[in-house]
Design a protein around this motif. Structure first.
Motif, PDB file in Angstrom:
ATOM      1  N   LEU A 273       3.145   9.771  -9.959  1.00 57.90           N
ATOM      2  CA  LEU A 273       2.478   9.790 -11.265  1.00 57.90           C
ATOM      3  C   LEU A 273       1.614  11.041 -11.424  1.00 57.90           C
ATOM      4  O   LEU A 273       1.632  11.690 -12.477  1.00 57.90           O
ATOM      5  CB  LEU A 273       1.637   8.525 -11.426  1.00 57.90           C
ATOM      6  CG  LEU A 273       0.957   8.313 -12.766  1.00 57.90           C
ATOM      7  CD1 LEU A 273       1.991   8.130 -13.860  1.00 57.90           C
ATOM      8  CD2 LEU A 273       0.041   7.106 -12.698  1.00 57.90           C
ATOM      9  N   LYS A 274       0.874  11.384 -10.381  1.00 57.51           N
ATOM     10  CA  LYS A 274       0.035  12.588 -10.435  1.00 57.51           C
ATOM     11  C   LYS A 274       0.894  13.837 -10.569  1.00 57.51           C
ATOM     12  O   LYS A 274       0.578  14.737 -11.362  1.00 57.51           O
ATOM     13  CB  LYS A 274      -0.836  12.674  -9.178  1.00 57.51           C
ATOM     14  CG  LYS A 274      -1.834  13.810  -9.188  1.00 57.51           C
ATOM     15  CD  LYS A 274      -2.759  13.709  -8.001  1.00 57.51           C
ATOM     16  CE  LYS A 274      -2.467  14.799  -7.034  1.00 57.51           C
ATOM     17  NZ  LYS A 274      -3.340  14.812  -5.866  1.00 57.51           N
TER      18      LYS A 274
ATOM     19  N   LEU B 120       2.406   1.699  -3.457  1.00 57.70           N
ATOM     20  CA  LEU B 120       1.396   2.137  -4.420  1.00 57.70           C
ATOM     21  C   LEU B 120       1.011   3.598  -4.199  1.00 57.70           C
ATOM     22  O   LEU B 120       0.846   4.358  -5.155  1.00 57.70           O
ATOM     23  CB  LEU B 120       0.169   1.234  -4.320  1.00 57.70           C
ATOM     24  CG  LEU B 120      -0.865   1.348  -5.424  1.00 57.70           C
ATOM     25  CD1 LEU B 120      -0.243   1.093  -6.787  1.00 57.70           C
ATOM     26  CD2 LEU B 120      -1.995   0.374  -5.175  1.00 57.70           C
ATOM     27  N   ARG B 121       0.885   4.021  -2.940  1.00 66.15           N
ATOM     28  CA  ARG B 121       0.580   5.431  -2.659  1.00 66.15           C
ATOM     29  C   ARG B 121       1.671   6.354  -3.193  1.00 66.15           C
ATOM     30  O   ARG B 121       1.385   7.381  -3.795  1.00 66.15           O
ATOM     31  CB  ARG B 121       0.415   5.654  -1.153  1.00 66.15           C
ATOM     32  CG  ARG B 121      -0.885   5.211  -0.587  1.00 66.15           C
ATOM     33  CD  ARG B 121      -0.953   5.561   0.906  1.00 66.15           C
ATOM     34  NE  ARG B 121      -2.068   4.923   1.528  1.00 66.15           N
ATOM     35  CZ  ARG B 121      -3.305   5.440   1.544  1.00 66.15           C
ATOM     36  NH1 ARG B 121      -3.527   6.604   0.981  1.00 66.15           N
ATOM     37  NH2 ARG B 121      -4.290   4.793   2.122  1.00 66.15           N
ATOM     38  N   GLU B 122       2.908   5.985  -2.955  1.00 66.46           N
ATOM     39  CA  GLU B 122       4.024   6.802  -3.426  1.00 66.46           C
ATOM     40  C   GLU B 122       4.066   6.840  -4.954  1.00 66.46           C
ATOM     41  O   GLU B 122       4.294   7.887  -5.559  1.00 66.46           O
ATOM     42  CB  GLU B 122       5.350   6.268  -2.866  1.00 66.46           C
ATOM     43  CG  GLU B 122       6.552   7.080  -3.246  1.00 66.46           C
ATOM     44  CD  GLU B 122       6.475   8.533  -2.800  1.00 66.46           C
ATOM     45  OE1 GLU B 122       7.068   9.392  -3.506  1.00 66.46           O
ATOM     46  OE2 GLU B 122       5.836   8.836  -1.774  1.00 66.46           O
ATOM     47  N   GLU B 123       3.814   5.695  -5.572  1.00 65.54           N
ATOM     48  CA  GLU B 123       3.784   5.628  -7.036  1.00 65.54           C
ATOM     49  C   GLU B 123       2.683   6.522  -7.607  1.00 65.54           C
ATOM     50  O   GLU B 123       2.896   7.233  -8.595  1.00 65.54           O
ATOM     51  CB  GLU B 123       3.582   4.180  -7.459  1.00 65.54           C
ATOM     52  CG  GLU B 123       3.674   3.941  -8.934  1.00 65.54           C
ATOM     53  CD  GLU B 123       3.458   2.471  -9.279  1.00 65.54           C
ATOM     54  OE1 GLU B 123       2.783   2.208 -10.297  1.00 65.54           O
ATOM     55  OE2 GLU B 123       3.953   1.602  -8.533  1.00 65.54           O
ATOM     56  N   MET B 124       1.492   6.501  -6.994  1.00 61.45           N
ATOM     57  CA  MET B 124       0.382   7.332  -7.473  1.00 61.45           C
ATOM     58  C   MET B 124       0.660   8.825  -7.256  1.00 61.45           C
ATOM     59  O   MET B 124       0.349   9.654  -8.107  1.00 61.45           O
ATOM     60  CB  MET B 124      -0.923   6.938  -6.776  1.00 61.45           C
ATOM     61  CG  MET B 124      -1.468   5.586  -7.162  1.00 61.45           C
ATOM     62  SD  MET B 124      -1.877   5.469  -8.909  1.00 61.45           S
ATOM     63  CE  MET B 124      -0.518   4.508  -9.526  1.00 61.45           C
ATOM     64  N   ARG B 125       1.278   9.157  -6.123  1.00 61.59           N
ATOM     65  CA  ARG B 125       1.628  10.554  -5.864  1.00 61.59           C
ATOM     66  C   ARG B 125       2.622  11.054  -6.906  1.00 61.59           C
ATOM     67  O   ARG B 125       2.465  12.142  -7.468  1.00 61.59           O
ATOM     68  CB  ARG B 125       2.216  10.699  -4.458  1.00 61.59           C
ATOM     69  CG  ARG B 125       2.409  12.146  -4.018  1.00 61.59           C
ATOM     70  CD  ARG B 125       3.290  12.266  -2.788  1.00 61.59           C
ATOM     71  NE  ARG B 125       4.639  11.763  -2.986  1.00 61.59           N
ATOM     72  CZ  ARG B 125       5.589  12.382  -3.722  1.00 61.59           C
ATOM     73  NH1 ARG B 125       5.326  13.498  -4.337  1.00 61.59           N
ATOM     74  NH2 ARG B 125       6.794  11.849  -3.837  1.00 61.59           N
TER      75      ARG B 125
ATOM     76  N   GLU C  58       0.831  -1.206   0.000  1.00 59.81           N
ATOM     77  CA  GLU C  58       0.000   0.000   0.000  1.00 59.81           C
ATOM     78  C   GLU C  58       0.867   1.258   0.000  1.00 59.81           C
ATOM     79  O   GLU C  58       0.595   2.206  -0.732  1.00 59.81           O
ATOM     80  CB  GLU C  58      -0.927  -0.003   1.209  1.00 59.81           C
ATOM     81  CG  GLU C  58      -1.858   1.187   1.248  1.00 59.81           C
ATOM     82  CD  GLU C  58      -2.732   1.211   2.479  1.00 59.81           C
ATOM     83  OE1 GLU C  58      -3.542   2.148   2.595  1.00 59.81           O
ATOM     84  OE2 GLU C  58      -2.617   0.305   3.337  1.00 59.81           O
TER      85      GLU C  58
ATOM     86  N   LEU D 254     -13.291   7.541  -9.868  1.00 59.98           N
ATOM     87  CA  LEU D 254     -13.235   6.490  -8.852  1.00 59.98           C
ATOM     88  C   LEU D 254     -14.629   6.078  -8.390  1.00 59.98           C
ATOM     89  O   LEU D 254     -14.875   4.899  -8.141  1.00 59.98           O
ATOM     90  CB  LEU D 254     -12.388   6.950  -7.667  1.00 59.98           C
ATOM     91  CG  LEU D 254     -10.892   7.066  -7.960  1.00 59.98           C
ATOM     92  CD1 LEU D 254     -10.157   7.680  -6.773  1.00 59.98           C
ATOM     93  CD2 LEU D 254     -10.307   5.715  -8.320  1.00 59.98           C
TER      94      LEU D 254
ATOM     95  N   LEU E 103     -10.718  12.904 -11.004  1.00 57.85           N
ATOM     96  CA  LEU E 103     -10.345  11.577 -10.512  1.00 57.85           C
ATOM     97  C   LEU E 103     -11.346  11.046  -9.485  1.00 57.85           C
ATOM     98  O   LEU E 103     -11.627   9.842  -9.454  1.00 57.85           O
ATOM     99  CB  LEU E 103      -8.937  11.606  -9.919  1.00 57.85           C
ATOM    100  CG  LEU E 103      -7.802  11.792 -10.921  1.00 57.85           C
ATOM    101  CD1 LEU E 103      -6.473  11.942 -10.209  1.00 57.85           C
ATOM    102  CD2 LEU E 103      -7.768  10.658 -11.922  1.00 57.85           C
TER     103      LEU E 103
ATOM    104  N   GLU F 286      -8.110  16.503  -9.416  1.00 59.95           N
ATOM    105  CA  GLU F 286      -8.600  15.726  -8.276  1.00 59.95           C
ATOM    106  C   GLU F 286     -10.113  15.548  -8.334  1.00 59.95           C
ATOM    107  O   GLU F 286     -10.627  14.486  -8.000  1.00 59.95           O
ATOM    108  CB  GLU F 286      -8.158  16.372  -6.974  1.00 59.95           C
ATOM    109  CG  GLU F 286      -6.672  16.193  -6.733  1.00 59.95           C
ATOM    110  CD  GLU F 286      -6.188  16.782  -5.429  1.00 59.95           C
ATOM    111  OE1 GLU F 286      -7.019  17.268  -4.631  1.00 59.95           O
ATOM    112  OE2 GLU F 286      -4.967  16.738  -5.203  1.00 59.95           O
TER     113      GLU F 286
END
Length: 135
Positions: free
Chosen positions: A47-48, A40-45, A37, A71, A67, A64
């Motif tokens: 990417l955004k 994934l949070r760091e990856e999404m941050r 988790e 969602l 998105l 936001e």
């Protein structure tokens, strides 16, 4: 020879075992899932952030808001991706399967279903008796 204290301790021991089982399960799931988790949070941050840097005309609040709507739609099985299937998630067969699963597996719904079914059966039996008693 009767064991005086054992029967009264059994529910307490079972409750303690159940609590320990739940705590151990929670610890194991946390240890397994938290690193994924976090990654994934760091990856999404990241990417955004990269997307906003590439799109100079796009404001973070607008992205936001977009998105958030995407969602919410995804929770209902609706995708905004161009390659997603257009098949509905709630055709008759899927809805029928969901309704039957809900009625037969959820405890209170099952009890309510049984109650309603018995009421209908009782009403049918009473109505048949009346027909026979009229003769």
């Amino acid at each position: 020879m009767a064991r005086c204290g054992l029967p009264s301790l059994l529910p307490l021991l079972l409750g303690g075992f159940y609590l320990c089982y739940l705590l151990l399960g929670a610890v194991i799931v946390s240890l397994i899932e938290q690193p994924q988790e976090r990654r994934l949070r760091e990856e999404m941050r990241l990417l955004k952030s990269q997307f906003l840097n590439l799109s100079s005309c796009l404001v973070q609040s607008d992205l936001e808001r977009f998105l958030a709507k995407v969602l919410v739609a995804d929770r209902y099985g609706v995708s905004v991706l161009s390659n997603a299937s257009s098949k509905t998630n709630w055709d008759f067969a899927s809805s029928f399967f969901f309704a039957s699963t809900l009625i037969t597996t959820v405890g209170e719904s099952r009890e309510m279903f049984d109650f309603i079914y018995r009421c209908i059966q009782s009403f049918e039996m009473l109505s048949k008796k009346r027909v026979f008693n009229i003769r």
